[in-house]
Design a protein around this motif. Structure first.
Motif, PDB file in Angstrom:
ATOM      1  N   HIS A 145      -4.120 -11.836 -19.594  1.00 18.55           N
ATOM      2  CA  HIS A 145      -4.408 -11.801 -18.170  1.00 18.55           C
ATOM      3  C   HIS A 145      -4.404 -13.116 -17.597  1.00 18.55           C
ATOM      4  O   HIS A 145      -5.214 -14.196 -18.109  1.00 18.55           O
ATOM      5  N   PRO A 146      -3.809 -13.379 -16.458  1.00 15.45           N
ATOM      6  CA  PRO A 146      -3.700 -14.613 -15.725  1.00 15.45           C
ATOM      7  C   PRO A 146      -4.973 -15.085 -15.035  1.00 15.45           C
ATOM      8  O   PRO A 146      -5.197 -16.253 -14.593  1.00 15.45           O
ATOM      9  N   MET A 147      -5.900 -14.059 -14.981  1.00 18.06           N
ATOM     10  CA  MET A 147      -7.163 -14.358 -14.414  1.00 18.06           C
ATOM     11  C   MET A 147      -7.275 -14.637 -12.964  1.00 18.06           C
ATOM     12  O   MET A 147      -8.245 -15.191 -12.382  1.00 18.06           O
ATOM     13  N   VAL A 148      -6.311 -13.986 -12.505  1.00 11.13           N
ATOM     14  CA  VAL A 148      -6.142 -14.169 -10.892  1.00 11.13           C
ATOM     15  C   VAL A 148      -6.161 -12.541 -10.360  1.00 11.13           C
ATOM     16  O   VAL A 148      -5.716 -11.600 -10.911  1.00 11.13           O
ATOM     17  N   GLY A 149      -7.008 -12.523  -9.370  1.00  7.94           N
ATOM     18  CA  GLY A 149      -7.212 -11.042  -8.860  1.00  7.94           C
ATOM     19  C   GLY A 149      -8.025  -9.983  -9.671  1.00  7.94           C
ATOM     20  O   GLY A 149      -8.179  -8.752  -9.530  1.00  7.94           O
ATOM     21  N   LEU A 150      -9.118 -10.578 -10.301  1.00 12.15           N
ATOM     22  CA  LEU A 150      -9.849  -9.794 -11.051  1.00 12.15           C
ATOM     23  C   LEU A 150     -10.929  -8.878 -10.240  1.00 12.15           C
ATOM     24  O   LEU A 150     -11.253  -9.580  -9.247  1.00 12.15           O
ATOM     25  N   GLN A 151     -10.974  -7.713 -10.488  1.00 15.87           N
ATOM     26  CA  GLN A 151     -11.981  -7.014  -9.582  1.00 15.87           C
ATOM     27  C   GLN A 151     -13.457  -7.479  -9.739  1.00 15.87           C
ATOM     28  O   GLN A 151     -13.904  -7.793 -10.973  1.00 15.87           O
ATOM     29  N   VAL A 169     -21.111 -14.056 -14.707  1.00 20.71           N
ATOM     30  CA  VAL A 169     -20.008 -14.300 -13.962  1.00 20.71           C
ATOM     31  C   VAL A 169     -19.091 -15.166 -14.566  1.00 20.71           C
ATOM     32  O   VAL A 169     -19.496 -16.283 -15.204  1.00 20.71           O
ATOM     33  N   GLN A 170     -17.830 -14.716 -15.121  1.00 21.19           N
ATOM     34  CA  GLN A 170     -16.883 -15.303 -15.717  1.00 21.19           C
ATOM     35  C   GLN A 170     -15.945 -16.204 -14.699  1.00 21.19           C
ATOM     36  O   GLN A 170     -15.139 -15.766 -14.101  1.00 21.19           O
ATOM     37  N   THR A 171     -15.770 -17.481 -15.338  1.00 20.19           N
ATOM     38  CA  THR A 171     -14.940 -18.531 -14.603  1.00 20.19           C
ATOM     39  C   THR A 171     -13.676 -18.752 -15.285  1.00 20.19           C
ATOM     40  O   THR A 171     -12.657 -19.212 -14.874  1.00 20.19           O
ATOM     41  N   SER A 172     -13.862 -18.393 -16.700  1.00 19.43           N
ATOM     42  CA  SER A 172     -12.434 -18.656 -17.510  1.00 19.43           C
ATOM     43  C   SER A 172     -12.830 -17.922 -18.683  1.00 19.43           C
ATOM     44  O   SER A 172     -13.701 -17.313 -19.138  1.00 19.43           O
ATOM     45  N   ARG A 173     -11.603 -17.948 -19.330  1.00 19.42           N
ATOM     46  CA  ARG A 173     -11.548 -17.442 -20.670  1.00 19.42           C
ATOM     47  C   ARG A 173     -10.896 -18.618 -21.794  1.00 19.42           C
ATOM     48  O   ARG A 173      -9.859 -18.839 -21.348  1.00 19.42           O
ATOM     49  N   GLY A 174     -11.231 -18.212 -22.886  1.00 15.46           N
ATOM     50  CA  GLY A 174     -10.548 -19.235 -23.842  1.00 15.46           C
ATOM     51  C   GLY A 174     -11.613 -20.198 -24.331  1.00 15.46           C
ATOM     52  O   GLY A 174     -12.690 -20.399 -23.487  1.00 15.46           O
ATOM     53  N   CYS A 175     -11.110 -21.309 -25.303  1.00 22.77           N
ATOM     54  CA  CYS A 175     -11.970 -22.228 -25.597  1.00 22.77           C
ATOM     55  C   CYS A 175     -11.239 -23.322 -26.566  1.00 22.77           C
ATOM     56  O   CYS A 175     -10.177 -22.649 -27.281  1.00 22.77           O
ATOM     57  N   PHE A 192      -7.601 -22.598 -22.019  1.00 21.34           N
ATOM     58  CA  PHE A 192      -8.180 -21.852 -21.083  1.00 21.34           C
ATOM     59  C   PHE A 192      -7.400 -21.415 -20.114  1.00 21.34           C
ATOM     60  O   PHE A 192      -6.368 -21.827 -19.639  1.00 21.34           O
ATOM     61  N   ARG A 193      -7.694 -20.181 -19.458  1.00 20.03           N
ATOM     62  CA  ARG A 193      -7.145 -19.514 -18.221  1.00 20.03           C
ATOM     63  C   ARG A 193      -8.392 -19.382 -17.347  1.00 20.03           C
ATOM     64  O   ARG A 193      -9.479 -18.856 -17.550  1.00 20.03           O
ATOM     65  N   TYR A 194      -8.128 -20.051 -16.416  1.00 18.37           N
ATOM     66  CA  TYR A 194      -8.993 -19.995 -15.008  1.00 18.37           C
ATOM     67  C   TYR A 194      -8.913 -19.185 -13.943  1.00 18.37           C
ATOM     68  O   TYR A 194      -7.681 -18.910 -13.496  1.00 18.37           O
ATOM     69  N   ARG A 195     -10.160 -18.667 -13.412  1.00 16.39           N
ATOM     70  CA  ARG A 195     -10.009 -17.936 -12.024  1.00 16.39           C
ATOM     71  C   ARG A 195     -10.116 -18.805 -10.965  1.00 16.39           C
ATOM     72  O   ARG A 195     -10.529 -19.911 -11.022  1.00 16.39           O
ATOM     73  N   PRO A 196      -9.131 -18.350  -9.905  1.00 20.10           N
ATOM     74  CA  PRO A 196      -9.385 -19.072  -8.840  1.00 20.10           C
ATOM     75  C   PRO A 196     -10.910 -19.388  -8.209  1.00 20.10           C
ATOM     76  O   PRO A 196     -11.597 -18.476  -8.337  1.00 20.10           O
ATOM     77  N   VAL A 197     -11.082 -20.783  -7.929  1.00 24.77           N
ATOM     78  CA  VAL A 197     -12.204 -20.918  -7.473  1.00 24.77           C
ATOM     79  C   VAL A 197     -12.852 -20.083  -6.412  1.00 24.77           C
ATOM     80  O   VAL A 197     -14.140 -19.384  -6.497  1.00 24.77           O
ATOM     81  N   ASP A 198     -12.080 -19.661  -5.505  1.00 24.85           N
ATOM     82  CA  ASP A 198     -12.604 -19.016  -4.403  1.00 24.85           C
ATOM     83  C   ASP A 198     -12.890 -17.704  -4.731  1.00 24.85           C
ATOM     84  O   ASP A 198     -13.705 -16.729  -4.113  1.00 24.85           O
ATOM     85  N   GLU A 199     -12.084 -17.095  -5.892  1.00 23.20           N
ATOM     86  CA  GLU A 199     -12.566 -15.636  -6.203  1.00 23.20           C
ATOM     87  C   GLU A 199     -14.031 -15.627  -7.035  1.00 23.20           C
ATOM     88  O   GLU A 199     -14.786 -14.899  -6.935  1.00 23.20           O
TER      89      GLU A 199
END
Length: 473
Positions: A145-151, A169-175, A192-199
């Protein structure tokens, strides 16, 4: 027409942090994954019921259209029992989580379907198949998952009064770390895959809590990304804690931003006070000679340090327990957790020990970081188990707690006392008296959702899996 219902279940874990201790509360909620799963289920099509068996009983008479069970290795057997009971009543069951993701063939002996890895990109297909009566087998996305638009996780389903730490709250996945004993890089990848900061900020502002745990494998994984999140957090009145590795936790600019943005505690995987031991398990980022200075530096910013340590590495002898506890007390760690090295199925440690014939027990219930399921290299299994218990007794003794209490500085004293009291009582209510009894080997072999990047490790995994019996890619 009756509203369709999905019953999501976390089987009983009975661990130090999920056992209700004080005021009928557990220290941590284990439900972050299931809250994210619930968020993927269309509200206009399904009612979702969530049960955490650590704090409540399971209603086996609930008229559900689907039961979803998430399980880690130590409580997957209980998950199988729950699944078997619902299937006996004609209710279809899907399983997910770390253990079913690594051993889907085993899980399919108890479930109609298994989600391997992340759920977001396969949930629509799974629910379509459920409606058509064709839900079966494994569901695995061909991409991450690109980590954008998670519900937004379904925090409304959480029984908030039953946990001290309930909002993750998850801000990223991976290590980036490739520790041989850890499932994270084989579950979520080394990148690392990052969620947008605003989300991320939107979720933190709307989750219904002002005290938050960042649910990343390593929040300080890269130099700049965590700073973006922390800058956005400044001035919002949110207190937070996170798990990080030691390297960037030593960065003053990182710690300054952490303190300014509301950080109260960092959990750090120190693992061992032996450099040779750390190198042997590819934890190269840690430098034991710098641990005490790191603790002092983090304290100087008013942030607590929760140290995570592990016993049972091949270089450990019986002196490791007292040496580690004495170091922890002298260095002034705020809290510590001590686990027994556990060769979780599908990790590199598993394949190494399996090939060497060192794994004694394959009873997954014993894979709880307390029981000893393998033959240690530098001590007996009894000495390892007794030593781990003595470490808890020593670090959380009345004398130790009194000597470590943060009389000076800006650390959060109430939070400090809550953690020490919870961990003290939890460690004294463990029901582990001996090593795990020997069992027969399983007929099915684990297969990581993501194969190791290193060619020699990848070859070792495939060779071991092929030699151990049937598996599924």
């Amino acid at each position: 027409m009756r509203t369709r219902l999905i019953h999501l279940i976390n089987p009983k874990t009975d661990s130090l942090t999920t056992r209700p201790i004080y005021f009928n509360r557990a220290l941590y909620s284990p439900l972050a994954g299931l809250l994210a799963v619930a968020a993927c289920i269309p509200k206009d099509q399904y009612q979702v019921v969530l049960t955490d068996e650590n704090i409540e009983t399971i209603d086996f008479d609930l008229k559900a259209d689907l039961v979803g069970i998430s399980a880690m290795t130590s409580y997957v057997n209980r998950g199988y029992e729950v699944a078997d009971q619902f299937r006996a009543k004609g209710v279809p069951v899907v399983m997910g989580g770390v253990h079913p993701s690594f051993m889907p063939r085993e899980a399919l002996e108890h479930a109609d379907a298994v989600v391997v890895g992340e759920v977001e990109l396969v949930i629509d297909k799974l629910l379509d198949d459920l409606r058509q009566g064709t839900m079966r087998g494994t569901y695995k996305s061909e991409k991450l998952h690109p980590m954008v638009g998670l519900q937004m996780p379904r925090y409304d389903l959480l029984k908030k009064s039953r946990y001290v730490n309930r909002t993750f709250v998850q801000t990223s996945r991976g290590c980036h770390q490739g520790c041989t004993f850890c499932a994270e890089p084989l579950m979520n990848g080394l990148k690392f895959r990052y969620r947008p900061v605003d989300e991320v900020i939107h979720e933190m502002e709307n989750c219904g809590a002002r005290t938050i745990s960042v649910n990343d494998a390593d929040f300080f994984g890269t130099p700049e990304r965590p700073k973006e999140v922390m800058r956005a957090l400044k001035g919002r009145g949110i207190q937070w804690q996170a798990g990080v590795t030691s390297k960037l936790a030593n960065d003053d600019s990182m710690l300054e931003l952490a303190a300014e943005s509301g950080c109260t505690m960092l959990s750090i995987g120190f693992e061992s006070i032996s450099r040779e031991t750390l190198k042997s398990v590819h934890k190269h980022v840690n430098r034991p000679e710098n641990f005490q200075a790191l603790v002092e530096k983090v304290h100087s910013y008013g942030i607590m340090v929760f140290g995570l340590f592990m016993f049972g590495f091949d270089g450990d002898t019986t002196s490791v327990f007292d040496d580690t506890v004495n170091f922890n007390v002298t260095a002034g760690y705020d809290a510590c957790a001590y686990s027994v090295l556990t060769p979780y199925p599908g990790t590199l440690t598993w394949y190494e020990m399996k090939k060497a014939g060192r794994i004694v027990s394959f009873d997954w219930t014993m894979y709880d970081q307390g029981h000893v399921v393998y033959r240690p290299g530098g001590m007996s299994a009894d000495e390892l188990r007794i030593g781990q218990n003595s470490a808890y007794m020593g670090f959380y003794s009345t004398q130790s707690i009194a000597s470590r209490f943060p009389v000076r500085g800006k650390r959060h004293r109430a939070q400090w006392m809550i953690y020490n009291l919870f961990m003290r009582k939890a460690s004294r209510t463990e029901h582990i008296d001996s090593i795990a009894p020997a069992t027969a080997e399983p007929s099915l072999a684990p297969m990581p959702p993501i194969l190791p990047v290193k060619r020699e490790w990848r070859a070792a995994v495939l060779e071991a899996a092929d030699g151990a019996g049937p598996h599924m890619m």
